[in-house]
Design an enzyme around this catalytic site. Structure first.
Site, short mmCIF file in Angstrom:
data_model
loop_
_atom_site.label_atom_id
_atom_site.label_comp_id
_atom_site.label_asym_id
_atom_site.label_seq_id
_atom_site.Cartn_x
_atom_site.Cartn_y
_atom_site.Cartn_z
N ASP A 64 0.86 -1.18 0.00
CA ASP A 64 0.00 0.00 0.00
C ASP A 64 0.90 1.23 0.00
O ASP A 64 1.14 1.86 1.03
CB ASP A 64 -0.91 -0.02 1.23
CG ASP A 64 -1.95 1.08 1.22
OD1 ASP A 64 -2.09 1.78 0.19
OD2 ASP A 64 -2.63 1.26 2.25
N MET A 112 9.33 -2.04 -9.61
CA MET A 112 8.32 -0.98 -9.59
C MET A 112 8.95 0.40 -9.65
O MET A 112 8.49 1.28 -10.38
CB MET A 112 7.44 -1.09 -8.34
CG MET A 112 6.74 -2.44 -8.18
SD MET A 112 5.62 -2.86 -9.54
CE MET A 112 4.27 -1.75 -9.20
N PHE A 114 9.62 2.72 -6.92
CA PHE A 114 9.05 3.75 -6.04
C PHE A 114 7.92 4.51 -6.73
O PHE A 114 7.83 5.74 -6.64
CB PHE A 114 10.11 4.74 -5.57
CG PHE A 114 11.08 4.22 -4.52
CD1 PHE A 114 10.95 2.95 -3.98
CD2 PHE A 114 12.12 5.02 -4.08
CE1 PHE A 114 11.85 2.48 -3.02
CE2 PHE A 114 13.03 4.57 -3.12
CZ PHE A 114 12.88 3.30 -2.60
N ASN A 177 15.60 -1.03 -7.26
CA ASN A 177 14.87 -0.56 -8.43
C ASN A 177 14.96 0.94 -8.68
O ASN A 177 14.32 1.47 -9.58
CB ASN A 177 13.40 -0.97 -8.33
CG ASN A 177 13.26 -2.48 -8.24
OD1 ASN A 177 13.95 -3.21 -8.94
ND2 ASN A 177 12.41 -2.95 -7.34
N THR A 178 15.74 1.65 -7.87
CA THR A 178 16.08 3.06 -8.12
C THR A 178 17.59 3.11 -8.31
O THR A 178 18.35 2.75 -7.39
CB THR A 178 15.65 3.95 -6.95
OG1 THR A 178 14.22 3.94 -6.85
CG2 THR A 178 16.12 5.38 -7.15
N THR A 245 15.26 -8.06 5.54
CA THR A 245 15.90 -7.26 4.52
C THR A 245 14.88 -6.89 3.43
O THR A 245 13.74 -7.34 3.45
CB THR A 245 17.03 -8.04 3.80
OG1 THR A 245 16.44 -9.16 3.11
CG2 THR A 245 18.05 -8.57 4.79
N THR A 247 14.42 -6.80 -1.02
CA THR A 247 14.51 -7.84 -2.05
C THR A 247 15.95 -8.01 -2.51
O THR A 247 16.81 -7.17 -2.26
CB THR A 247 13.63 -7.47 -3.25
OG1 THR A 247 14.06 -6.21 -3.79
CG2 THR A 247 12.17 -7.35 -2.84
N GLY A 268 10.03 -13.35 -1.72
CA GLY A 268 9.37 -14.62 -1.52
C GLY A 268 10.35 -15.69 -1.06
O GLY A 268 11.48 -15.40 -0.64
N GLY A 297 10.92 -13.71 2.55
CA GLY A 297 10.75 -15.14 2.35
C GLY A 297 9.83 -15.86 3.31
O GLY A 297 9.77 -17.09 3.30
N TYR A 318 4.98 -10.03 3.02
CA TYR A 318 4.52 -9.40 1.79
C TYR A 318 4.27 -10.47 0.73
O TYR A 318 3.15 -10.91 0.51
CB TYR A 318 5.49 -8.33 1.29
CG TYR A 318 4.97 -7.51 0.10
CD1 TYR A 318 3.82 -7.88 -0.60
CD2 TYR A 318 5.63 -6.38 -0.33
CE1 TYR A 318 3.35 -7.14 -1.67
CE2 TYR A 318 5.16 -5.63 -1.41
CZ TYR A 318 4.03 -6.02 -2.08
OH TYR A 318 3.57 -5.30 -3.14
#
Length: 350
Positions: A64, A112, A114, A177-178, A245, A247, A268, A297, A318
């Site tokens: 979210d 994604m 951010f 991812n940034t 941690t 990902t 995961g 995980g 998550y």
């Protein structure tokens, strides 16, 4: 309910399923049907960071991002919910497709970037939420186009805007991812950034008469030497907590899979072992007064208990929710409860 809904969600593109799942959850909450989704676990009060949590199982940041579903998520039985990552200005994130399921391995790959509506939108959503139960964490980051040498300005801007509304704040310097973000985990960069944020935190506490804990979230891809350096810096600067941690950029555990070459962070089940190893190493090197949240995980109650055995005071879920649904929350609470009650478990981390 989730066992009925999951096949339909898995027929959708992963990002579309993400939004559809949240819309379904919100509908269930508003219509009074949330009890069909999950049974709230019995309380298992846990103290950390100077806060009292109804139970030690929380939602990790990322589900979210804009704080649009806070009350519905609390209604599932989480002891705490972390929203974000939020940045000072809105940003679209990386181009789609950017979210992929790896069901054979109970994994998820995301890049994604951010994507979020900006800190002002998140603040407005938090103000609208009833927040009748649980602890709310807000995860903050920097905009993609802000250079690392100016990153502190973005983090401080978010810190200032969310401070009064958050029960705790997480500094995200570990998303893959940034571009360049993880460079902020390097020892000197980490010291410079966290020093500025600790000063900002204490100034806000003095000005507003409320001290909000600040946590730092680290990557599972830290080398042993980097993990030791991070522990040294975070211990010296007396942060309130560490989340271990985020990902991983590794593809260990999914080698040869058709999606293994997709860029992004893997979460995961495949990240469980590495994430827990980093957690364990940090626990042996951080001052005992700094609690750790274990995330990465957790797909079963046994996984949650393993995080606690490695030194976590609490855990977050998550990706496991994608495969197991809300029943995983209660399963994890019950597993941690059994571990606390077991004479062989030793002293619980509280």
């Amino acid at each position: 309910m989730y066992s009925l809904l999951r096949p339909a969600l898995f027929c959708l593109d992963a990002e579309k399923a993400h939004h559809a799942g949240l819309r379904s959850l919100e509908f269930a909450h508003r219509s009074g049907l949330i009890g069909l989704a999950a049974s709230k676990p019995a309380p298992l009060v846990t103290s950390a960071f100077g806060l009292s949590f109804p139970n030690p199982v929380g939602l990790a940041a990322g589900l979210d991002k804009n704080g649009e579903h806070i009350d519905a998520l609390f209604a599932l039985g989480f002891g705490y919910v972390e929203i974000g990552t939020v940045t000072p200005r809105p940003q679209a994130g990386n181009p789609a497709p950017r979210l992929f399921r790896v069901p054979e391995h109970m994994g998820v790959i995301n890049r994604m970037g951010f994507n979020n509506a900006g800190v002002d939108a998140l603040v407005a959503n938090v103000r609208r939420a009833k927040r009748n139960a649980g602890i709310l964490g807000i995860n903050i980051g920097k905009n993609k186009d802000t250079p690392n040498e100016s990153a502190h300005t973005d983090y401080l801007a978010c810190l200032e805007k969310v401070y009064e509304l958050a029960d705790y704040i997480t500094v995200n310097i570990s998303s893959p991812n940034t571009a360049g973000l993880r460079e902020l985990q390097e020892e000197q960069a980490l010291r410079d950034l966290v020093s500025r944020l600790r000063d900002g935190q204490e100034n806000l506490a003095a000005r507003l008469g409320k001290r909000v804990p600040m946590l730092v979230k680290v990557a599972p891809d830290l080398s042993d030497a980097d993990a030791d350096a991070a522990a040294r810096v975070l211990g010296e600067l007396q942060v309130d907590g560490v989340i271990a941690t985020n990902t991983t950029i590794s593809r260990s555990g999914i080698e040869g899979h058709a999606l293994a070459n997709e860029a992004g962070g893997l979460s995961g089940a495949p990240v469980m072992a590495r994430s827990t190893a980093v957690l364990r190493r940090l626990r042996t090197r951080l001052p005992e007064a700094i609690p750790l949240i274990g995330v990465g995980g957790i797909c079963s109650g046994a996984d949650a208990a393993a995080k606690m055995s490695a030194g976590a005071s609490m855990v977050q879920l998550y990706s496991g929710l994608v495969y197991r649904g809300p029943a995983l929350i209660g399963e994890c609470v019950d597993a941690i409860r059994r571990r606390r009650e077991s004479p062989s478990s030793g002293v619980a981390h509280l």
